[in-house]
Design a protein around this motif. Structure first.
Motif, PDB file in Angstrom:
ATOM      1  N   LEU A 237     -42.340   4.926   9.629  1.00 20.30           N
ATOM      2  CA  LEU A 237     -43.425   3.991   9.334  1.00 20.30           C
ATOM      3  C   LEU A 237     -42.983   2.564   9.624  1.00 20.30           C
ATOM      4  O   LEU A 237     -43.709   1.782  10.255  1.00 20.30           O
ATOM      5  N   GLY A 238     -41.761   2.238   9.226  1.00 23.00           N
ATOM      6  CA  GLY A 238     -41.268   0.884   9.441  1.00 23.00           C
ATOM      7  C   GLY A 238     -41.100   0.555  10.909  1.00 23.00           C
ATOM      8  O   GLY A 238     -41.300  -0.588  11.317  1.00 23.00           O
ATOM      9  N   SER A 239     -40.760   1.575  11.706  1.00 24.38           N
ATOM     10  CA  SER A 239     -40.461   1.294  13.113  1.00 24.38           C
ATOM     11  C   SER A 239     -41.700   0.915  13.901  1.00 24.38           C
ATOM     12  O   SER A 239     -41.588   0.374  14.997  1.00 24.38           O
ATOM     13  N   ILE A 240     -42.899   1.208  13.379  1.00 26.38           N
ATOM     14  CA  ILE A 240     -44.114   0.792  14.100  1.00 26.38           C
ATOM     15  C   ILE A 240     -44.402  -0.681  13.854  1.00 26.38           C
ATOM     16  O   ILE A 240     -45.139  -1.293  14.595  1.00 26.38           O
ATOM     17  N   ASP A 241     -43.794  -1.254  12.821  1.00 24.66           N
ATOM     18  CA  ASP A 241     -43.980  -2.656  12.479  1.00 24.66           C
ATOM     19  C   ASP A 241     -45.455  -2.963  12.197  1.00 24.66           C
ATOM     20  O   ASP A 241     -46.106  -3.709  12.921  1.00 24.66           O
ATOM     21  N   LEU A 242     -45.968  -2.335  11.152  1.00 26.59           N
ATOM     22  CA  LEU A 242     -47.377  -2.536  10.815  1.00 26.59           C
ATOM     23  C   LEU A 242     -47.551  -3.854  10.068  1.00 26.59           C
ATOM     24  O   LEU A 242     -46.711  -4.234   9.271  1.00 26.59           O
ATOM     25  N   ILE A 243     -48.640  -4.525  10.338  1.00 30.51           N
ATOM     26  CA  ILE A 243     -49.061  -5.649   9.510  1.00 30.51           C
ATOM     27  C   ILE A 243     -50.423  -5.253   8.963  1.00 30.51           C
ATOM     28  O   ILE A 243     -51.398  -5.136   9.706  1.00 30.51           O
ATOM     29  N   MET A 244     -50.485  -5.006   7.679  1.00 34.54           N
ATOM     30  CA  MET A 244     -51.722  -4.437   7.149  1.00 34.54           C
ATOM     31  C   MET A 244     -52.893  -5.411   7.245  1.00 34.54           C
ATOM     32  O   MET A 244     -54.046  -4.996   7.362  1.00 34.54           O
ATOM     33  N   GLY A 245     -52.605  -6.703   7.200  1.00 42.15           N
ATOM     34  CA  GLY A 245     -53.687  -7.668   7.350  1.00 42.15           C
ATOM     35  C   GLY A 245     -54.407  -7.503   8.670  1.00 42.15           C
ATOM     36  O   GLY A 245     -55.599  -7.794   8.784  1.00 42.15           O
ATOM     37  N   GLU A 246     -53.683  -7.032   9.664  1.00 39.23           N
ATOM     38  CA  GLU A 246     -54.267  -6.850  10.971  1.00 39.23           C
ATOM     39  C   GLU A 246     -54.945  -5.492  11.082  1.00 39.23           C
ATOM     40  O   GLU A 246     -55.967  -5.344  11.751  1.00 39.23           O
TER      41      GLU A 246
END
Lengths: 185, 365
Positions: free
Chosen positions: B353-362
């Motif tokens: 999950l971390g490796s996708i580098d999610l920004i939840m605001g986006e």
């Protein structure tokens, strides 16, 4: 195996090297050694004070109120009691309130103001003891603004236009001040 | 499944390592993940809808808050779209400053990723190093734009104000510092056997699968597809700079991690070239304060730190847009998560999950 150890020790060496480095952090809020704010730092908006005349630059034109993306401001204008003898501003701000808790510090109000009346001050600490203490009224906005002006040595961006002093020309005051000629006599 | 019972596990919405408010439901069979289901929407603020009731100049502040780690890249995407529909030519100097700031922002974003990824893997140290480097960039931003994160600096037709007088001196300092910092960060965990064992071969996705899922940015390049919008569909003035597209091979967590480290080095190359050839001149085209673009629609793609950030803008000729659609890279990248998690160990779920580098605001907007 050997490669694994080398990589691991390499990482430890980086950690070891930083043990002799100066700290990059500063304690907050107790420590005297604060990290400095940059000159352009945008804190809460504040109203600027025209020291030459003794009144705020703001004439209450409401353009910042209209353009604010979060509608955090409200303003009312009144006739300027100092006009025309002491000031060139016909209207002056009567009351101004900014809900600092709602402000998003975007600086749009500063951009749209054509009177140099509002600036992003360096004020940025929001903790208050009362629930409504973040609704800054006119006196507190002006005091924030005066602190800021003093701190950075502020000058109006457009001094010719926004100079508040009545400009005495030959034959009376400047244009638009018809009654003023009588007062002068 | 012969006698065994699937166990449903909730990760989030308050899970500390889900990078925002994000809920992931995982079904496990023993230690293996057999199925997963992302639940999004906890950070939904209706930004796209709010855009329809705001002036164009005000919308820039909303884009700041969509991708709150790569703010300037988001701002740029919207401003490029508006400029395209209005047919405005941005002055050279403004373009260069935009590129410099966007690339610095990319480094800051990847630095954050680097630090947080260390945390995901169980290493406490990297985030302290990464934040130290990132702080240099944030301070530089503060001296240029006045804000550390929500800049509202890139405006329609140009930028807000010119660079401060000591910019040339400071950017050289910051770049020197960053170059050393990136190598230091790289030495810290990139060769660490434990970190390699945790990331290599974990959460692989093939290039064709990634394309099918709509994965873009570093996550796609890690799978060996050299697709970078700065090069393949160049915008702004990126075609003038000489830089490589780092690509991975296997599309596993390690590749996604290392592609970003390499990208920081490439970004430094771009900034150095841009600073060297920074021209003098205007910083903004003459655009009215209340922007009223002509009727029409545009679609603009940009390369944000997370991937293909595209803006579809429909104007009806008034001072407010008719529709703003954001193609958020995090949202598209999230679709591939299920595929990556399939068959992985539960302990690796956080890493993948971390490796996708999610920004939840986006993702939620």
């Amino acid at each position: 195996m050997i490669g694994g150890i080398i990589g691991f020790v390499g990482g430890l060496a980086v950690t070891l090297k930083s043990a002799w480095r100066e700290p990059v952090t500063a304690e907050y809020p107790e420590s005297e050694k604060r990290l400095n704010l940059e000159d352009r730092y945008m804190g809460f908006p504040a109203l600027t004070w025209d020291g030459d005349v003794g009144e705020p630059y703001c004439t209450g034109c409401m353009v910042c109120v209209r353009e604010c993306p979060t509608q955090c401001m409200s303003a009312e204008m009144k006739d300027n009691p100092l006009y025309p003898l002491k000031s060139r501003r016909r209207k002056i701000i009567d009351s101004f309130e900014i809900n600092l808790a709602r402000c998003i510090l975007c600086g749009i109000c500063v951009d749209v103001c054509s009177f140099d009346a509002i600036e992003m001050s360096h004020e940025h600490e929001l903790s208050k003891y009362e629930r409504n203490a973040n609704r800054a009224d006119l006196p507190s906005l002006i005091s924030m603004g005066r602190d800021y002006q003093k701190k950075i040595g502020w000058n109006p961006r457009n001094p010719e236009k926004n100079n508040g002093l009545p400009q005495v020309e030959e034959g009376g005051l400047d244009s638009g001040a018809g009654e003023a000629v009588e007062v002068e006599e | 499944m012969d006698g065994s019972i699937d166990l449903m596990i909730n990760m989030g919405p308050q899970h500390p390592s889900t990078h925002g408010v994000f809920r992931l439901v995982i079904w496990v069979d023993g230690e293996r993940i057999i199925k997963s289901e992302p639940h999004i929407g906890y950070l939904h603020r209706g930004s796209e809808k709010i855009c329809e009731s705001e002036h164009y100049a005000q919308i820039v502040t909303l884009f700041d808050r969509m991708d709150y780690v790569g703010n300037l890249n988001s701002e740029l995407a919207f401003c490029l779209a508006t400029e395209k529909i209005m047919d405005v030519d941005v002055p050279e100097r403004a373009e260069y400053i935009r590129v410099i700031l966007c690339e610095l922002n990319r480094i800051a974003s990847h630095m954050l990723f680097y630090g947080v990824y260390g945390l995901d893997a169980g290493a406490m140290t990297p985030i302290l190093y990464a934040f130290r480097e990132r702080e240099k960039i944030q301070n530089l931003f503060e001296s240029i734009t006045g804000a550390r994160m929500m800049h509202n600096y890139i405006r329609i037709g140009g930028i807000k104000e010119d660079l401060p007088g000591d910019f040339q001196k400071r950017i050289v300092e910051v770049l020197d510092h960053l170059k050393r910092g990136i190598e230091e960060c790289d030495a810290l965990i990139s060769k660490n056997e434990m970190f390699l064992a945790r990331t290599k071969g974990v959460g692989s996705i093939s290039g064709s699968d990634a394309i099918d899922f709509g994965v873009t940015g570093p996550a796609l390049r890690a799978s060996g597809v050299a697709e970078d919008i700065r090069v393949t569909d160049s915008y702004s003035i990126y075609d003038r700079f000489d830089f490589n597209i780092p690509v991975g091979t296997y599309g596993d967590c390690w590749d996604r991690f290392y592609v970003r480290v390499e990208e920081m080095r490439e970004s430094i190359k771009i900034i150095e070239q841009a600073v060297r050839s920074l021209p003098e001149g205007d910083i903004s085209a003459s655009v009215r304060r209340i922007v009223r673009p002509p009727k029409g629609e545009v679609f603009v793609r940009t390369e944000s730190p997370r991937g293909d950030l595209a803006v579809f803008l429909v104007s009806d000729g008034t001072d407010k847009p008719y529709r703003v659609k954001v193609r958020a890279p995090s949202f598209a990248n999230l679709q591939a998560l299920e595929q990556m998690l399939q068959g992985a160990y539960l302990a690796d779920a956080v890493l993948i999950l971390g490796s996708i580098d999610l920004i939840m605001g986006e993702v939620d907007r």
